[in-house]
Design a protein around this motif. Structure first.
Motif, PDB file in Angstrom:
ATOM      1  N   ASP A  98      15.946   5.049   1.925  1.00 45.38           N
ATOM      2  CA  ASP A  98      16.801   4.988   3.094  1.00 45.38           C
ATOM      3  C   ASP A  98      18.393   5.392   2.829  1.00 45.38           C
ATOM      4  O   ASP A  98      18.811   5.857   3.533  1.00 45.38           O
ATOM      5  N   ARG A  99      18.680   4.587   1.852  1.00 42.87           N
ATOM      6  CA  ARG A  99      19.812   4.617   1.298  1.00 42.87           C
ATOM      7  C   ARG A  99      20.351   6.603   1.071  1.00 42.87           C
ATOM      8  O   ARG A  99      21.323   6.967   1.355  1.00 42.87           O
ATOM      9  N   VAL A 100      19.393   7.109   0.359  1.00 39.14           N
ATOM     10  CA  VAL A 100      19.638   8.386   0.136  1.00 39.14           C
ATOM     11  C   VAL A 100      19.684   9.202   1.028  1.00 39.14           C
ATOM     12  O   VAL A 100      20.161  10.223   1.492  1.00 39.14           O
ATOM     13  N   ALA A 101      18.715   8.964   2.117  1.00 39.42           N
ATOM     14  CA  ALA A 101      18.663   9.569   3.390  1.00 39.42           C
ATOM     15  C   ALA A 101      19.914   9.693   4.192  1.00 39.42           C
ATOM     16  O   ALA A 101      20.303  10.497   4.811  1.00 39.42           O
ATOM     17  N   LEU A 102      20.447   8.253   4.304  1.00 39.99           N
ATOM     18  CA  LEU A 102      21.788   8.093   4.909  1.00 39.99           C
ATOM     19  C   LEU A 102      22.993   8.879   4.272  1.00 39.99           C
ATOM     20  O   LEU A 102      23.837   9.661   4.848  1.00 39.99           O
ATOM     21  N   LEU A 103      22.837   8.861   2.982  1.00 37.98           N
ATOM     22  CA  LEU A 103      24.048   9.429   2.258  1.00 37.98           C
ATOM     23  C   LEU A 103      24.079  10.889   2.492  1.00 37.98           C
ATOM     24  O   LEU A 103      25.086  11.427   2.583  1.00 37.98           O
ATOM     25  N   LEU A 124      26.996  12.630  -1.743  1.00 39.33           N
ATOM     26  CA  LEU A 124      26.017  13.236  -2.442  1.00 39.33           C
ATOM     27  C   LEU A 124      25.661  12.623  -3.898  1.00 39.33           C
ATOM     28  O   LEU A 124      24.754  12.566  -4.461  1.00 39.33           O
ATOM     29  N   GLU A 125      26.942  12.735  -4.353  1.00 43.80           N
ATOM     30  CA  GLU A 125      26.878  12.053  -5.917  1.00 43.80           C
ATOM     31  C   GLU A 125      26.201  10.728  -5.750  1.00 43.80           C
ATOM     32  O   GLU A 125      25.538  10.190  -6.893  1.00 43.80           O
ATOM     33  N   GLN A 126      26.486   9.726  -4.856  1.00 40.25           N
ATOM     34  CA  GLN A 126      25.769   8.705  -4.694  1.00 40.25           C
ATOM     35  C   GLN A 126      24.224   8.614  -4.615  1.00 40.25           C
ATOM     36  O   GLN A 126      23.601   7.996  -5.304  1.00 40.25           O
ATOM     37  N   ALA A 127      24.153   9.519  -3.737  1.00 37.62           N
ATOM     38  CA  ALA A 127      22.469  10.061  -3.471  1.00 37.62           C
ATOM     39  C   ALA A 127      21.742  10.411  -4.917  1.00 37.62           C
ATOM     40  O   ALA A 127      20.677  10.016  -5.174  1.00 37.62           O
ATOM     41  N   VAL A 128      22.405  11.338  -5.641  1.00 39.08           N
ATOM     42  CA  VAL A 128      21.954  11.521  -7.010  1.00 39.08           C
ATOM     43  C   VAL A 128      21.873  10.496  -7.949  1.00 39.08           C
ATOM     44  O   VAL A 128      20.772  10.549  -8.594  1.00 39.08           O
ATOM     45  N   LEU A 130      21.274   7.591  -6.916  1.00 40.27           N
ATOM     46  CA  LEU A 130      19.984   6.790  -6.681  1.00 40.27           C
ATOM     47  C   LEU A 130      18.701   7.321  -7.214  1.00 40.27           C
ATOM     48  O   LEU A 130      17.520   6.858  -7.360  1.00 40.27           O
ATOM     49  N   ASP A 131      18.689   8.844  -6.918  1.00 39.46           N
ATOM     50  CA  ASP A 131      17.410   9.691  -6.950  1.00 39.46           C
ATOM     51  C   ASP A 131      17.745  10.924  -7.442  1.00 39.46           C
ATOM     52  O   ASP A 131      18.086  11.882  -7.055  1.00 39.46           O
ATOM     53  N   GLY A 132      17.821  10.978  -8.958  1.00 44.21           N
ATOM     54  CA  GLY A 132      18.241  12.157  -9.663  1.00 44.21           C
ATOM     55  C   GLY A 132      17.349  13.545  -9.617  1.00 44.21           C
ATOM     56  O   GLY A 132      17.635  14.470 -10.143  1.00 44.21           O
ATOM     57  N   ALA A 133      16.129  13.324  -8.915  1.00 45.57           N
ATOM     58  CA  ALA A 133      15.238  14.327  -8.615  1.00 45.57           C
ATOM     59  C   ALA A 133      15.066  14.788  -7.249  1.00 45.57           C
ATOM     60  O   ALA A 133      14.334  15.643  -6.960  1.00 45.57           O
ATOM     61  N   ASP A 134      15.969  14.317  -6.336  1.00 46.27           N
ATOM     62  CA  ASP A 134      15.965  14.754  -5.011  1.00 46.27           C
ATOM     63  C   ASP A 134      16.808  16.068  -5.018  1.00 46.27           C
ATOM     64  O   ASP A 134      17.905  16.140  -4.942  1.00 46.27           O
ATOM     65  N   ARG A 135      16.013  17.023  -4.536  1.00 44.30           N
ATOM     66  CA  ARG A 135      16.617  18.421  -4.575  1.00 44.30           C
ATOM     67  C   ARG A 135      17.480  18.662  -3.052  1.00 44.30           C
ATOM     68  O   ARG A 135      18.388  19.125  -3.302  1.00 44.30           O
ATOM     69  N   GLY A 136      17.138  17.736  -2.453  1.00 51.51           N
ATOM     70  CA  GLY A 136      17.686  17.853  -1.014  1.00 51.51           C
ATOM     71  C   GLY A 136      19.407  17.263  -1.173  1.00 51.51           C
ATOM     72  O   GLY A 136      20.124  17.528  -0.622  1.00 51.51           O
TER      73      GLY A 136
END
Length: 293
Positions: A98-103, A124-128, A130-136
Motif C-alpha cells: 500500500d505504501r509503494v502504491a501511494l508513493l 519514488l526513492e522511498q518506494a524503491v 521499500l521494493d527495489g524490484a518494482d519497475r513501476g
C-alpha cells in the motif's frame, strides 16, 4: 418540513447541526447527505467542498470521505491539496504494498500536476527502498533523474532493471537499453552508450528513437558507415511529430556523411532532398551552399 417546502439550504444547515451532535458512522452519513445536497440540489460546489473538508477533518480515517475529497480536489485542479490528503493516507498505510502504491501516486501528482520533479523523485526513492524490484517505481525514477541531469544516478538503476529481465527479450527491455545508452551518452561515455544502443537495436530493429540516437552517436564519433546504415533505415520508418527527428534531418545527416566520405554529388542530392522536405532547414542550406561554392 424543510424538505416538503423545498428549502434545501435549510435542510443542509439542520443536518449539519444534527451531525455535529452525533458520532461515528451515523454522523458520517449525515455529513455526506449535506455534501449531496450542496452538489445536487443547491449546485454549490464551494459549499460542497467545505462540507467535505469539514467531514474529512473530523473523520480522516473514513475511506468514503477521503475518496470523495480526493475526487473533489482532482476535479478542481487543487493538486497540492490532493497531495496532502495522499500524504496523510500514506501515514496510515499498514502494508509495504500500500505504501509503494501511494508513493508512486503522490510522485505522479508532483511530477505531472505540480511540475516538481525533485519532490516527485523523493517519493519514488522511498518506494524503491521499500521494493527495489518494482519497475513501476524504478522506471519513472530513472526518467526523473535523467530529466534533472542526474545520469550517474540513473545508470545503476537502469542496469538493475535490465538484469531483472533475465533471458527475456522484449521491446520493453529494448527501451531500457535505449535509456541506458542515453544516460551513458549524457555522462560523456560514447563507447558504453554505443554498446547499450546496439543491445537495444538487436532487440527492436525498427524503433525510431533507437535508430535516431544510434545514428547521431555514430555520426558524432566518426563511424560514418554505421551512421549511414542507421539513417537509411530511418527513411523506411514513419516519422511523426514526436519522433525527435524528421525526414529533412535524416537527409541532412546522409548528405553530411556523403560529404565527409568525399562524394559531393551524392551529398548535394541528399541535401536538396532535405530542403525539399523543409525549406527552412538551416544546416542543410549551409552545407549545400559550401558544397556548391
Amino acid at each position: 418540513l424543510y424538505e416538503r417546502q423545498g428549502r434545501s439550504a435549510d435542510v443542509a444547515q439542520t443536518l449539519q447541526e444534527l451531525a455535529a451532535r452525533l458520532d461515528g458512522q451515523e454522523a458520517i452519513e449525515l455529513c455526506h447527505r449535506v455534501v449531496n445536497l450542496f452538489e445536487r440540489e443547491l449546485q454549490d460546489e464551494e459549499e460542497a467542498g467545505r462540507a467535505l473538508q469539514a467531514t474529512y477533518a473530523r473523520f480522516p480515517d473514513d475511506e468514503t470521505t477521503r475518496t470523495r475529497l480526493k475526487e473533489y480536489y482532482e476535479a478542481r485542479g487543487e493538486h497540492q491539496a490532493l497531495a496532502q490528503v495522499l500524504d496523510a493516507e500514506l501515514d496510515g498505510a499498514t502494508t509495504d504494498a500500500d505504501r509503494v502504491a501511494l508513493l508512486r501516486q503522490i510522485s505522479d501528482v508532483y511530477r505531472d500536476k505540480l511540475d516538481d520533479p525533485g519532490t516527485a523523485a523523493g517519493y519514488l526513492e522511498q518506494a524503491v527502498k521499500l521494493d527495489g524490484a518494482d519497475r513501476g517505481a524504478l522506471v519513472p525514477l530513472c526518467d526523473l533523474y535523467m530529466a534533472a541531469g542526474r545520469e550517474s544516478d540513473a545508470v545503476p538503476i537502469l542496469q538493475q532493471i535490465i538484469e531483472s529481465f533475465g533471458k527475456q527479450r522484449s521491446k520493453e527491455l529494448a527501451g531500457h537499453y535505449h535509456r541506458l545508452g542515453q544516460a551513458l551518452a549524457g555522462m560523456g561515455d560514447p563507447v558504453s552508450a554505443l554498446q547499450a544502443y546496439d543491445a537495444a537495436f538487436k532487440i527492436d530493429l525498427t524503433n525510431v528513437a533507437i535508430l535516431r540516437d544510434l545514428g547521431r552517436l555514430t555520426h558524432e564519433t566518426g563511424d560514418l558507415d554505421r551512421a549511414q546504415k542507421s539513417f537509411r533505415a530511418l527513411l523506411l520508418q514513419k516519422l511523426d511529430a514526436d519522433s525527435g527527428i524528421q525526414k529533412a534531418d535524416v537527409y541532412y545527416y546522409l548528405g553530411d556523411i556523403a560529404s565527409k566520405q568525399g562524394d559531393s554529388r551524392k551529398a548535394i542530392t541528399m541535401l536538396e532532398r532535405a530542403l525539399a522536405e523543409d525549406r527552412g532547414h538551416a544546416q542543410a542550406s549551409e552545407l549545400l551552399a559550401q558544397l556548391k561554392g
